[in-house]
Design a protein around this motif. Sequence first.
Motif, PDB file in Angstrom:
ATOM      1  N   SER A   1       0.735  -1.091   0.182  1.00 28.99           N
ATOM      2  CA  SER A   1       0.063   0.066  -0.015  1.00 28.99           C
ATOM      3  C   SER A   1       1.104   1.270   0.099  1.00 28.99           C
ATOM      4  N   VAL A   2       2.016   1.246   0.224  1.00 29.29           N
ATOM      5  CA  VAL A   2       2.859   2.258   0.490  1.00 29.29           C
ATOM      6  C   VAL A   2       3.311   2.639  -0.865  1.00 29.29           C
ATOM      7  N   HIS A   3       3.760   1.645  -1.728  1.00 30.81           N
ATOM      8  CA  HIS A   3       4.255   1.901  -3.298  1.00 30.81           C
ATOM      9  C   HIS A   3       2.759   2.518  -3.927  1.00 30.81           C
ATOM     10  N   GLU A   4       1.738   1.908  -3.663  1.00 29.74           N
ATOM     11  CA  GLU A   4       0.607   2.306  -4.196  1.00 29.74           C
ATOM     12  C   GLU A   4       0.125   3.784  -4.058  1.00 29.74           C
ATOM     13  N   PHE A   5       0.486   4.255  -2.996  1.00 33.11           N
ATOM     14  CA  PHE A   5       0.367   5.667  -2.222  1.00 33.11           C
ATOM     15  C   PHE A   5       1.019   6.321  -2.829  1.00 33.11           C
ATOM     16  N   VAL A   6       2.245   6.078  -2.860  1.00 34.82           N
ATOM     17  CA  VAL A   6       3.359   7.102  -3.562  1.00 34.82           C
ATOM     18  C   VAL A   6       2.967   7.302  -5.046  1.00 34.82           C
ATOM     19  N   ASN A   7       2.653   6.340  -5.603  1.00 34.05           N
ATOM     20  CA  ASN A   7       2.199   6.525  -7.025  1.00 34.05           C
ATOM     21  C   ASN A   7       0.918   7.015  -7.352  1.00 34.05           C
ATOM     22  N   GLY A   8       0.103   7.322  -6.102  1.00 36.21           N
ATOM     23  CA  GLY A   8      -1.316   7.721  -6.521  1.00 36.21           C
ATOM     24  C   GLY A   8      -1.619   9.356  -6.693  1.00 36.21           C
ATOM     25  N   LYS A   9      -2.824   9.546  -6.854  1.00 37.14           N
ATOM     26  CA  LYS A   9      -3.169  10.975  -6.997  1.00 37.14           C
ATOM     27  C   LYS A   9      -3.862  11.659  -6.134  1.00 37.14           C
ATOM     28  N   SER A  10      -3.561  11.297  -4.807  1.00 36.40           N
ATOM     29  CA  SER A  10      -4.161  12.183  -3.728  1.00 36.40           C
ATOM     30  C   SER A  10      -3.173  13.508  -3.331  1.00 36.40           C
ATOM     31  N   SER A  11      -3.829  14.347  -2.791  1.00 39.11           N
ATOM     32  CA  SER A  11      -3.064  15.558  -2.534  1.00 39.11           C
ATOM     33  C   SER A  11      -2.007  15.115  -1.464  1.00 39.11           C
ATOM     34  N   GLU A  12      -2.167  14.251  -0.807  1.00 35.37           N
ATOM     35  CA  GLU A  12      -0.805  13.987   0.143  1.00 35.37           C
ATOM     36  C   GLU A  12       0.349  13.233  -0.787  1.00 35.37           C
ATOM     37  N   ALA A  13      -0.050  12.588  -1.675  1.00 37.14           N
ATOM     38  CA  ALA A  13       0.970  11.814  -2.428  1.00 37.14           C
ATOM     39  C   ALA A  13       1.443  12.837  -3.347  1.00 37.14           C
ATOM     40  N   SER A  14       0.675  13.781  -4.079  1.00 34.68           N
ATOM     41  CA  SER A  14       1.115  14.768  -4.966  1.00 34.68           C
ATOM     42  C   SER A  14       2.340  15.674  -4.218  1.00 34.68           C
ATOM     43  N   SER A  15       2.218  15.590  -2.889  1.00 31.89           N
ATOM     44  CA  SER A  15       3.308  16.707  -2.152  1.00 31.89           C
ATOM     45  C   SER A  15       4.614  15.705  -2.308  1.00 31.89           C
ATOM     46  N   LEU A  16       4.926  14.701  -2.684  1.00 33.89           N
ATOM     47  CA  LEU A  16       5.923  13.842  -2.669  1.00 33.89           C
ATOM     48  C   LEU A  16       6.644  13.927  -4.199  1.00 33.89           C
ATOM     49  N   GLN A  17       5.952  14.522  -5.152  1.00 32.68           N
ATOM     50  CA  GLN A  17       6.382  14.598  -6.349  1.00 32.68           C
ATOM     51  C   GLN A  17       7.967  15.243  -6.349  1.00 32.68           C
ATOM     52  N   GLY A  18       9.041  14.498  -6.977  1.00 32.39           N
ATOM     53  CA  GLY A  18      10.240  15.174  -6.851  1.00 32.39           C
ATOM     54  C   GLY A  18      11.335  14.482  -5.590  1.00 32.39           C
ATOM     55  N   LEU A  19      10.609  14.028  -4.524  1.00 29.49           N
ATOM     56  CA  LEU A  19      11.220  13.533  -3.513  1.00 29.49           C
ATOM     57  C   LEU A  19      12.026  12.499  -3.788  1.00 29.49           C
ATOM     58  N   PRO A  20      13.388  12.297  -3.698  1.00 27.59           N
ATOM     59  CA  PRO A  20      14.165  11.098  -4.222  1.00 27.59           C
ATOM     60  C   PRO A  20      13.834   9.911  -3.074  1.00 27.59           C
ATOM     61  N   PHE A  21      13.854   8.745  -3.508  1.00 27.71           N
ATOM     62  CA  PHE A  21      13.637   7.434  -2.936  1.00 27.71           C
ATOM     63  C   PHE A  21      14.746   6.785  -2.999  1.00 27.71           C
ATOM     64  N   PRO A  22      15.504   6.261  -1.770  1.00 30.75           N
ATOM     65  CA  PRO A  22      16.760   5.596  -1.977  1.00 30.75           C
ATOM     66  C   PRO A  22      16.615   4.285  -2.663  1.00 30.75           C
ATOM     67  N   LYS A  23      17.225   3.609  -3.181  1.00 31.60           N
ATOM     68  CA  LYS A  23      17.369   2.265  -3.866  1.00 31.60           C
ATOM     69  C   LYS A  23      17.205   1.100  -2.597  1.00 31.60           C
ATOM     70  N   PRO A  24      16.572   0.208  -2.804  1.00 32.71           N
ATOM     71  CA  PRO A  24      16.603  -0.944  -1.896  1.00 32.71           C
ATOM     72  C   PRO A  24      18.009  -1.222  -1.182  1.00 32.71           C
ATOM     73  N   VAL A  25      18.305  -1.538   0.027  1.00 37.32           N
ATOM     74  CA  VAL A  25      19.621  -1.781   0.538  1.00 37.32           C
ATOM     75  C   VAL A  25      19.471  -3.134   1.093  1.00 37.32           C
ATOM     76  N   LEU A  26      20.659  -3.868   1.391  1.00 37.51           N
ATOM     77  CA  LEU A  26      20.353  -5.068   1.738  1.00 37.51           C
ATOM     78  C   LEU A  26      21.503  -5.209   3.028  1.00 37.51           C
ATOM     79  N   PRO A  27      20.466  -4.917   4.246  1.00 40.01           N
ATOM     80  CA  PRO A  27      21.340  -4.938   5.455  1.00 40.01           C
ATOM     81  C   PRO A  27      22.042  -6.140   5.858  1.00 40.01           C
ATOM     82  N   PRO A  28      23.296  -6.173   6.446  1.00 40.40           N
ATOM     83  CA  PRO A  28      23.950  -7.372   6.569  1.00 40.40           C
ATOM     84  C   PRO A  28      23.499  -8.651   7.108  1.00 40.40           C
ATOM     85  N   ASP A  29      22.389  -8.593   7.965  1.00 40.88           N
ATOM     86  CA  ASP A  29      21.640  -9.487   8.523  1.00 40.88           C
ATOM     87  C   ASP A  29      20.430 -10.130   7.855  1.00 40.88           C
TER      88      ASP A  29
END
Length: 75
Positions: A24-52
């Motif tokens: 649901s987080v991914h769906e929200f970020v790519n959605g059209k709500s006013s809250e999601a539109s505030s995230l346009q242009g916000l950089p999202f880090p690439k997935p990371v692989l923690p040591p454990d």
Amino acid sequence: MLPDGSYVMSQTQVADAIGKRSGSVHEFVNGKSSEASSLQGLPFPKPVLPPDHNIPVKPIPIKAVVPYWVYWSRL
């Protein structure tokens, strides 16, 4: 905290905190709500692989966490 000093939560942590499925987080970020539109242009880090871990963690910037939670608090 990521190596660059930025604070994030995992996609799973963000969703679990309010009882939603992690997708649901991914769906929200790519959605059209006013809250999601505030995230346009916000950089999202690439997935990371923690040591454990053997599965990459999808980091969500703190600036995206609050709008996601606000969105779901209104429904």
